[in-house]
Design a protein around this motif. Structure first.
Motif, PDB file in Angstrom:
ATOM      1  N   VAL A   1      31.439 -27.317 -44.840  1.00 43.34           N
ATOM      2  CA  VAL A   1      31.471 -28.608 -44.160  1.00 43.34           C
ATOM      3  C   VAL A   1      32.752 -29.360 -44.506  1.00 43.34           C
ATOM      4  O   VAL A   1      33.237 -29.280 -45.639  1.00 43.34           O
ATOM      5  CB  VAL A   1      30.244 -29.464 -44.600  1.00 43.34           C
ATOM      6  CG1 VAL A   1      30.207 -30.762 -43.827  1.00 43.34           C
ATOM      7  CG2 VAL A   1      28.938 -28.692 -44.396  1.00 43.34           C
ATOM      8  N   CYS A   2      33.320 -30.036 -43.516  1.00 41.65           N
ATOM      9  CA  CYS A   2      34.502 -30.863 -43.749  1.00 41.65           C
ATOM     10  C   CYS A   2      34.298 -32.212 -43.049  1.00 41.65           C
ATOM     11  O   CYS A   2      33.304 -32.396 -42.361  1.00 41.65           O
ATOM     12  CB  CYS A   2      35.754 -30.152 -43.230  1.00 41.65           C
ATOM     13  SG  CYS A   2      35.865 -30.162 -41.433  1.00 41.65           S
TER      14      CYS A   2
ATOM     15  N   CYS B   1      36.867 -27.514 -36.074  1.00 44.44           N
ATOM     16  CA  CYS B   1      37.483 -27.632 -37.393  1.00 44.44           C
ATOM     17  C   CYS B   1      37.618 -26.236 -37.980  1.00 44.44           C
ATOM     18  O   CYS B   1      37.135 -25.266 -37.401  1.00 44.44           O
ATOM     19  CB  CYS B   1      36.642 -28.525 -38.310  1.00 44.44           C
ATOM     20  SG  CYS B   1      34.982 -27.894 -38.605  1.00 44.44           S
TER      21      CYS B   1
ATOM     22  N   CYS C   1      36.354 -24.999 -40.770  1.00 46.99           N
ATOM     23  CA  CYS C   1      35.299 -24.513 -41.659  1.00 46.99           C
ATOM     24  C   CYS C   1      34.833 -23.134 -41.203  1.00 46.99           C
ATOM     25  O   CYS C   1      34.767 -22.868 -40.011  1.00 46.99           O
ATOM     26  CB  CYS C   1      34.099 -25.459 -41.627  1.00 46.99           C
ATOM     27  SG  CYS C   1      34.418 -27.038 -42.389  1.00 46.99           S
TER      28      CYS C   1
ATOM     29  N   LYS D   1      34.925 -22.842 -37.119  1.00 46.73           N
ATOM     30  CA  LYS D   1      34.054 -23.624 -36.244  1.00 46.73           C
ATOM     31  C   LYS D   1      34.778 -24.094 -34.970  1.00 46.73           C
ATOM     32  O   LYS D   1      35.975 -23.891 -34.815  1.00 46.73           O
ATOM     33  CB  LYS D   1      33.504 -24.820 -37.018  1.00 46.73           C
ATOM     34  CG  LYS D   1      32.488 -24.422 -38.089  1.00 46.73           C
ATOM     35  CD  LYS D   1      31.861 -25.655 -38.734  1.00 46.73           C
ATOM     36  CE  LYS D   1      30.812 -25.263 -39.788  1.00 46.73           C
ATOM     37  NZ  LYS D   1      30.205 -26.460 -40.414  1.00 46.73           N
TER      38      LYS D   1
ATOM     39  N   CYS E   1      33.226 -31.831 -39.138  1.00 46.31           N
ATOM     40  CA  CYS E   1      31.882 -31.406 -38.749  1.00 46.31           C
ATOM     41  C   CYS E   1      30.804 -32.238 -39.445  1.00 46.31           C
ATOM     42  O   CYS E   1      29.619 -32.080 -39.183  1.00 46.31           O
ATOM     43  CB  CYS E   1      31.680 -29.908 -38.957  1.00 46.31           C
ATOM     44  SG  CYS E   1      32.040 -29.302 -40.595  1.00 46.31           S
TER      45      CYS E   1
HETATM   46 ZN   LIG Z   1      34.271 -28.589 -40.634  1.00 44.46          ZN
END
Ligand SMILES: [Zn+2]
Lengths: 97, 503
Positions: free
Chosen positions: B44-45, B29, B31, B26, B48
């Protein structure tokens, strides 16, 4: 310095009572007032002072670990079908609070 | 608009195109980006998801792809990259702001030449992040409206390409969007599939009275006392064709409103593809309401000349250049050049076929044969299969052999097309078939002998022909073609028959 606190609150989807508006408006205006001395400095042609990095130092495009779905939804008040569930109309008039 | 109205109003269009760029991770990040058909909220982290304290870390490849798009569209590239925060409050935006670029986009002042030769001016291309996916529902038991949010799409790299308002028809807008999509695909910047949301087109449209406005420094300005009509933005456009249709609809709607003496209000409308209409969504919030501010968590990224030159190396010959080259060097028609270059794969197929053919004939003839075969039989097969021509399983080298054999009169064009179809349907090996037909042709002997044999064996048709029924020559030609296994040239057969029948 005048600010329209009602408008700012609306943009953030926060509803304020008339009493709260009366209380917050001078407070927020005071904060802006004291920060506004900065406006007196002439910054024409002065670039923001920020750290610089080279493009080659920017993160490489490699994908990594994520949270589990369970972890992602842990803080959500409502959830459904693996998603965060939010009540309210399409453009966010939250009926909850 | 009818003639009376097109004489009265000009149409002014600007286009905003969002494209998700092809990266593995992304924008801010690590992901993974490939969220299509994945379980919701599994890519997702904390970054985000907008959790407090999480910090964005920009993606180098995403920035390179944004610069690449800028270079391919003749933009200036900034030597310093700044990010800004754009604030608005909505469940699909977990941080309460989107990291975007406001004052200083990465790319600015470019253009794309469209088919009519006009250079559509690009104001800017900036880097931002996508928002989460939200779907809207109504609760059965309570009747309450609610939204389900999946953050897999949150923070996928997104570039926004903004034109100046200098597009003047729905057709040109469609053409421009097509060119942008082709560039994105040719350079692997994005798959730019509109149905999957990888590319989104949002036109803003206004109509103004002729002679009462001017286009100056990228802006529409009124002349004298004239009050400009505000523009309308259309969203939810799911295909390139819909770009044209939605604009056409809006122009009709707005001109009718003006003719009824109503005032047009600046607003956002949504395209309803099923009904073929636009529907009111909301009156537009002004730009100031986004409360832009510099993003404090990301340093300035310096772009050197060397960076730009390294990225420039990724640029390949693009459709506009291909069209010009095909037309100038090879006399290919503009239409064929446009169709063939519409995808990188079909252009590559064409160029390979041309090259192979040029071992047996001159450059221009090779290109012409390649173009004719691609535009004719190959596209017919591709359409039938619903595939791209590069994917229908016809090896270019085999096709070249087939074309050369046909040109050398080993067999007719009909026979060649029949072989082509059989090679796809029955898996016939084209090279083997050509060899078989070559030796068959040699073994059947001279055309003269076959013609004599057919005349001897078909006395009725011969009598008919001689008594004035000229149509029966067709029957005799068919008989000869049968005996030659389709290897003879039908014109030669016809001429030989006519000569022989005169005797
Ligand atoms: Zn993320």
């Amino acid at each position: 310095m005048k600010i329209d606190v009602k408008h700012i609150a609306k943009l953030s989807r926060i509803s304020l009572t008339d009493e709260e508006l009366k209380k917050f408006t001078p407070q927020m205006e005071g904060i802006l007032e004291s920060a506004s001395v900065l406006q007196e400095v002439n910054t024409d042609g002065v670039k923001p002072m920020k750290g610089h990095i080279k493009l080659e130092e920017v993160r490489e495009d490699i994908s990594g670990e994520c949270l589990t779905q369970e972890e992602v939804l842990k803080n959500a008040k409502y959830k459904e079908a693996g998603c965060v569930k939010v009540y309210g109309k399409v453009f966010g008039e939250n009926q909850e609070s | 608009m009818n003639k009376e109205l097109t004489d009265k109003y000009d149409v002014i269009i600007g286009l905003e195109i969002h494209i998700q760029t092809n990266t593995k991770s992304k924008m801010f990040c690590s992901c993974p980006t490939g969220y299509f058909q994945k379980q919701p909220n599994t890519h997702v982290c904390p970054v985000c998801l907008g959790l407090p304290g999480a910090l964005p870390v920009p993606n180098k490849r995403a920035i390179e792809l944004c610069i690449l798009m800028g270079l391919a569209t003749n933009c200036n590239i900034a030597n310093e990259i700044y990010f800004d925060r754009k604030h608005y409050f909505y469940p699909d935006l977990p941080k309460g702001y989107q990291i975007s670029q406001y004052k200083d986009p990465i790319c600015s002042d470019g253009y794309v030449e469209i088919s009519n030769g006009q250079k559509v001016a690009i104001e800017r291309i900036h880097q931002e992040e996508d928002v989460a996916k939200s779907t809207h529902h109504t609760e059965g038991s309570t009747g309450k409206e609610y939204t389900l949010v999946d953050y897999n799409k949150s923070s996928v790299p997104l570039i926004e390409i903004v034109t100046k308002p200098n597009i003047t028809s729905a057709k040109d807008a469609k053409d421009y969007a097509t060119k942008i999509r082709q560039i994105a695909r040719y350079l692997n910047i994005s798959d730019a599939d509109m149905e999957k949301g990888q590319m989104r087109c949002e036109p803003n449209i206004s109509i103004q009275e002729k002679g009462k406005w001017e286009y100056k420094d990228g802006k529409i300005l009124p002349i004298g006392e004239y009050k400009l009509n505000p523009k309308v933005e259309v969203k939810n456009i799911g295909s390139i064709t819909a770009v044209e249709k939605a604009i056409e609809y809006e122009v009709e709607r707005m001109s009718a409103e003006l003719e009824d003496g109503e005032e047009i209000k600046q607003q956002t409308r949504g395209w309803n593809a099923a009904k073929g209409i636009t529907e009111f969504q909301r009156y537009k919030e002004s730009a100031d309401d986004y409360r832009y501010m510099p993003e404090p968590d990301i340093p300035v990224i310096d772009i050197s000349k060397e960076d730009i030159e390294r990225i420039r190396k990724e640029i390949v010959e693009l459709p506009n250049e291909k069209i010009k080259r095909y037309m100038q060097d090879w006399d290919i028609t503009e239409y064929a050049a446009d169709v063939i270059s519409s995808t990188k794969e079909s252009a590559e197929y064409f160029e390979k076929l041309q090259k192979k053919l040029s071992e047996s004939m001159n450059e221009k003839d090779s290109a012409k044969e390649a173009s004719n075969w691609i535009m004719g039989p190959l596209y017919a097969i591709a359409n039938k299969q619903g595939k791209e021509i590069a994917d229908i399983g016809v090896n270019g080298d085999d096709l070249a052999k087939l074309i050369v054999a046909f040109k050398e009169d080993v067999f007719t064009k009909n026979k060649a097309e029949e072989l082509l179809n059989q090679s796809i349907e029955k898996g016939l090996n084209i090279t083997d078939e050509i060899e078989k037909l070559k030796s068959a042709k040699e073994s059947v002997g001279s055309l003269d002998n076959i013609v004599k044999q057919v005349i001897d064996e078909n006395t009725q048709a011969v009598t008919d022909y001689k008594s004035g029924k000229e149509a029966s020559i067709g029957f005799l030609v068919g008989k000869v073609m049968q005996l030659t296994h389709g290897t003879a040239n039908p014109n030669d057969v016809r001429n030989t028959l006519i000569e022989e029948l005169k005797k």
